[in-house]
Design a protein around this motif. Structure first.
Motif, PDB file in Angstrom:
ATOM      1  N   GLY A 282      39.249  -6.771   8.681  1.00 22.99           N
ATOM      2  CA  GLY A 282      39.690  -8.044   9.240  1.00 22.99           C
ATOM      3  C   GLY A 282      40.858  -7.946  10.199  1.00 22.99           C
ATOM      4  N   SER A 283      41.284  -6.735  10.515  1.00 23.54           N
ATOM      5  CA  SER A 283      42.411  -6.551  11.435  1.00 23.54           C
ATOM      6  C   SER A 283      42.000  -6.868  12.867  1.00 23.54           C
ATOM      7  CB  SER A 283      42.908  -5.110  11.355  1.00 23.54           C
ATOM      8  OG  SER A 283      43.395  -4.826  10.063  1.00 23.54           O
ATOM      9  N   TRP A 284      43.004  -7.024  13.728  1.00 21.05           N
ATOM     10  CA  TRP A 284      42.779  -7.331  15.136  1.00 21.05           C
ATOM     11  C   TRP A 284      43.272  -6.157  15.973  1.00 21.05           C
ATOM     12  CZ3 TRP A 284      46.046 -12.348  14.521  1.00 21.05           C
ATOM     13  CH2 TRP A 284      45.350 -13.276  13.743  1.00 21.05           C
ATOM     14  N   TYR A 285      42.485  -5.794  16.977  1.00 18.12           N
ATOM     15  CA  TYR A 285      42.941  -4.771  17.909  1.00 18.12           C
ATOM     16  C   TYR A 285      42.397  -5.064  19.297  1.00 18.12           C
ATOM     17  CZ  TYR A 285      38.301  -2.675  17.303  1.00 18.12           C
ATOM     18  OH  TYR A 285      36.949  -2.457  17.258  1.00 18.12           O
ATOM     19  N   ALA A 286      43.107  -4.562  20.294  1.00 17.33           N
ATOM     20  CA  ALA A 286      42.710  -4.769  21.685  1.00 17.33           C
ATOM     21  C   ALA A 286      41.649  -3.747  22.059  1.00 17.33           C
ATOM     22  CB  ALA A 286      43.916  -4.623  22.601  1.00 17.33           C
ATOM     23  N   ALA A 287      40.592  -4.220  22.679  1.00 17.28           N
ATOM     24  CA  ALA A 287      39.525  -3.342  23.152  1.00 17.28           C
ATOM     25  C   ALA A 287      38.806  -4.041  24.290  1.00 17.28           C
ATOM     26  CB  ALA A 287      38.554  -3.026  22.023  1.00 17.28           C
ATOM     27  N   THR A 288      37.975  -3.299  24.947  1.00 18.60           N
ATOM     28  CA  THR A 288      37.170  -3.853  26.026  1.00 18.60           C
ATOM     29  C   THR A 288      36.214  -4.887  25.468  1.00 18.60           C
ATOM     30  OG1 THR A 288      37.300  -1.735  27.151  1.00 18.60           O
ATOM     31  CG2 THR A 288      35.573  -3.229  27.876  1.00 18.60           C
ATOM     32  N   ASP A 289      36.001  -5.953  26.195  1.00 16.85           N
ATOM     33  CA  ASP A 289      35.037  -6.985  25.821  1.00 16.85           C
ATOM     34  C   ASP A 289      33.675  -6.325  25.626  1.00 16.85           C
ATOM     35  OD1 ASP A 289      33.206  -9.077  25.702  1.00 16.85           O
ATOM     36  OD2 ASP A 289      34.018 -10.133  27.435  1.00 16.85           O
ATOM     37  N   PRO A 290      33.063  -6.455  24.427  1.00 16.57           N
ATOM     38  CA  PRO A 290      31.773  -5.811  24.174  1.00 16.57           C
ATOM     39  C   PRO A 290      30.695  -6.206  25.182  1.00 16.57           C
ATOM     40  CG  PRO A 290      32.684  -6.664  22.129  1.00 16.57           C
ATOM     41  CD  PRO A 290      33.569  -7.157  23.249  1.00 16.57           C
TER      42      PRO A 290
ATOM     43  N   PHE B 211      57.010 -11.201   7.555  1.00 18.00           N
ATOM     44  CA  PHE B 211      56.639 -11.319   8.958  1.00 18.00           C
ATOM     45  C   PHE B 211      55.194 -11.787   9.008  1.00 18.00           C
ATOM     46  CE2 PHE B 211      57.263  -6.896   7.601  1.00 18.00           C
ATOM     47  CZ  PHE B 211      55.953  -6.427   7.529  1.00 18.00           C
ATOM     48  N   ASP B 212      54.773 -12.263  10.183  1.00 13.38           N
ATOM     49  CA  ASP B 212      53.448 -12.851  10.337  1.00 13.38           C
ATOM     50  C   ASP B 212      52.367 -11.842  10.687  1.00 13.38           C
ATOM     51  OD1 ASP B 212      54.510 -15.421   9.906  1.00 13.38           O
ATOM     52  OD2 ASP B 212      55.027 -15.609  12.025  1.00 13.38           O
ATOM     53  N   ALA B 213      52.741 -10.718  11.303  1.00 15.79           N
ATOM     54  CA  ALA B 213      51.770  -9.706  11.720  1.00 15.79           C
ATOM     55  C   ALA B 213      52.451  -8.349  11.772  1.00 15.79           C
ATOM     56  CB  ALA B 213      51.185 -10.056  13.084  1.00 15.79           C
TER      57      ALA B 213
ATOM     58  N   VAL C 256      48.956 -10.146   5.428  1.00 18.26           N
ATOM     59  CA  VAL C 256      49.493 -10.242   6.788  1.00 18.26           C
ATOM     60  C   VAL C 256      48.508  -9.550   7.730  1.00 18.26           C
ATOM     61  CG1 VAL C 256      50.902  -8.144   6.510  1.00 18.26           C
ATOM     62  CG2 VAL C 256      51.526  -9.810   8.225  1.00 18.26           C
ATOM     63  N   PRO C 257      48.175 -10.181   8.854  1.00 22.07           N
ATOM     64  CA  PRO C 257      47.261  -9.526   9.791  1.00 22.07           C
ATOM     65  C   PRO C 257      47.821  -8.200  10.300  1.00 22.07           C
ATOM     66  CG  PRO C 257      47.503 -11.839  10.348  1.00 22.07           C
ATOM     67  CD  PRO C 257      48.530 -11.539   9.293  1.00 22.07           C
ATOM     68  N   ILE C 258      46.939  -7.211  10.373  1.00 24.33           N
ATOM     69  CA  ILE C 258      47.300  -5.911  10.912  1.00 24.33           C
ATOM     70  C   ILE C 258      46.770  -5.855  12.341  1.00 24.33           C
ATOM     71  CG2 ILE C 258      47.126  -3.406  10.620  1.00 24.33           C
ATOM     72  CD1 ILE C 258      48.517  -4.857   8.280  1.00 24.33           C
ATOM     73  N   LEU C 259      47.629  -5.432  13.275  1.00 22.41           N
ATOM     74  CA  LEU C 259      47.276  -5.363  14.689  1.00 22.41           C
ATOM     75  C   LEU C 259      47.187  -3.905  15.118  1.00 22.41           C
ATOM     76  CD1 LEU C 259      49.872  -8.001  15.981  1.00 22.41           C
ATOM     77  CD2 LEU C 259      47.552  -8.420  15.109  1.00 22.41           C
TER      78      LEU C 259
ATOM     79  N   GLU D 190      37.895   0.723   6.447  1.00 22.04           N
ATOM     80  CA  GLU D 190      39.007   1.345   5.734  1.00 22.04           C
ATOM     81  C   GLU D 190      39.778   0.323   4.906  1.00 22.04           C
ATOM     82  OE1 GLU D 190      40.302   4.524   5.367  1.00 22.04           O
ATOM     83  OE2 GLU D 190      38.478   5.202   6.362  1.00 22.04           O
ATOM     84  N   THR D 191      40.130   0.721   3.716  1.00 22.98           N
ATOM     85  CA  THR D 191      40.972  -0.121   2.876  1.00 22.98           C
ATOM     86  C   THR D 191      42.271  -0.398   3.624  1.00 22.98           C
ATOM     87  OG1 THR D 191      40.089   0.943   0.909  1.00 22.98           O
ATOM     88  CG2 THR D 191      42.162  -0.244   0.640  1.00 22.98           C
ATOM     89  N   GLY D 192      42.640  -1.640   3.686  1.00 25.15           N
ATOM     90  CA  GLY D 192      43.880  -2.012   4.358  1.00 25.15           C
ATOM     91  C   GLY D 192      43.693  -2.419   5.807  1.00 25.15           C
ATOM     92  N   LEU D 193      42.470  -2.269   6.364  1.00 24.34           N
ATOM     93  CA  LEU D 193      42.260  -2.631   7.765  1.00 24.34           C
ATOM     94  C   LEU D 193      41.176  -3.684   7.975  1.00 24.34           C
ATOM     95  CD1 LEU D 193      42.455   0.840   9.563  1.00 24.34           C
ATOM     96  CD2 LEU D 193      44.260  -0.854   9.261  1.00 24.34           C
TER      97      LEU D 193
END
Length: 178
Positions: A129-137, A78-80, A107-110, A124-127
């Motif tokens: 470069g991951s992408w997550y939703a958050a408020t615009d800084p 899978f892609d993500a 694979v990107p982690i979301l 954290e190992t394994g995270l």
């Protein structure tokens, strides 16, 4: 809301060319909300739900469920991978991903806004470069500074949600009366 966070991160990933999505979610009320939103968001992005694994959030060991999602990835990539978890559980799950040859290097982690409350998770190992939703800084920082000036500590994401809700109620009240 968790639904909005999932939708935003799936839309972003789809915009980056991701089409096949997997989720590793807790079997809990929060996990159920996120999983349903994940299904809808993947469908709305014209994506494919490639794999879904649920786990007992009270389990002392997540090795087997991570091994299952990794095996699914090896058999049909899978892609993500969405990992809607936070805190101690995420710290238990994250190191297992690279141990089974899955993670941001493959694979990107979301993630969801649960990650935003703990910036150290990026280390954290394994995270990394991951992408997550958050408020615009750029929008969060002025609010956080005002909040800290008033209350003497930085706000968590819930304080931001309350602020937005109250602001929205005020705006709707003005619109209705004017």
């Amino acid at each position: 809301t968790p639904q909005d966070e999932v939708q935003r991160v799936i839309q972003y990933a789809a915009g980056q060319g991701m089409q096949r999505f997997a989720i590793l979610a807790p079997s809990s009320p929060y996990g159920n909300i996120v999983t349903q939103s994940f299904r809808n968001s993947v469908q709305n992005a014209n994506g494919i739900l490639a794999e879904m694994e649920l786990y007992d959030p009270n389990s002392p060991d997540y090795t087997q469920v991570v091994e299952r999602i990794a095996t699914a990835y090896q058999n049909n990539p899978f892609d993500a991978l969405m990992l809607p978890e936070g805190g101690a559980r995420l710290r238990q799950l994250a190191p297992l991903l690279p141990a089974f040859q899955i993670g941001p290097q493959t694979v990107p982690i979301l993630g969801t806004g649960l990650w935003a409350n703990d910036p150290a998770l990026a280390q954290e190992t394994g995270l990394a470069g991951s992408w997550y939703a958050a408020t615009d800084p750029a929008k969060w920082q002025p609010f956080a500074e005002r909040y800290a000036g008033i209350y003497g500590q930085l706000p968590d994401q819930r304080a931001g949600l309350v602020y937005v809700a109250i602001t929205l109620i005020g705006a709707l009240g003005k619109a209705a009366s004017g």
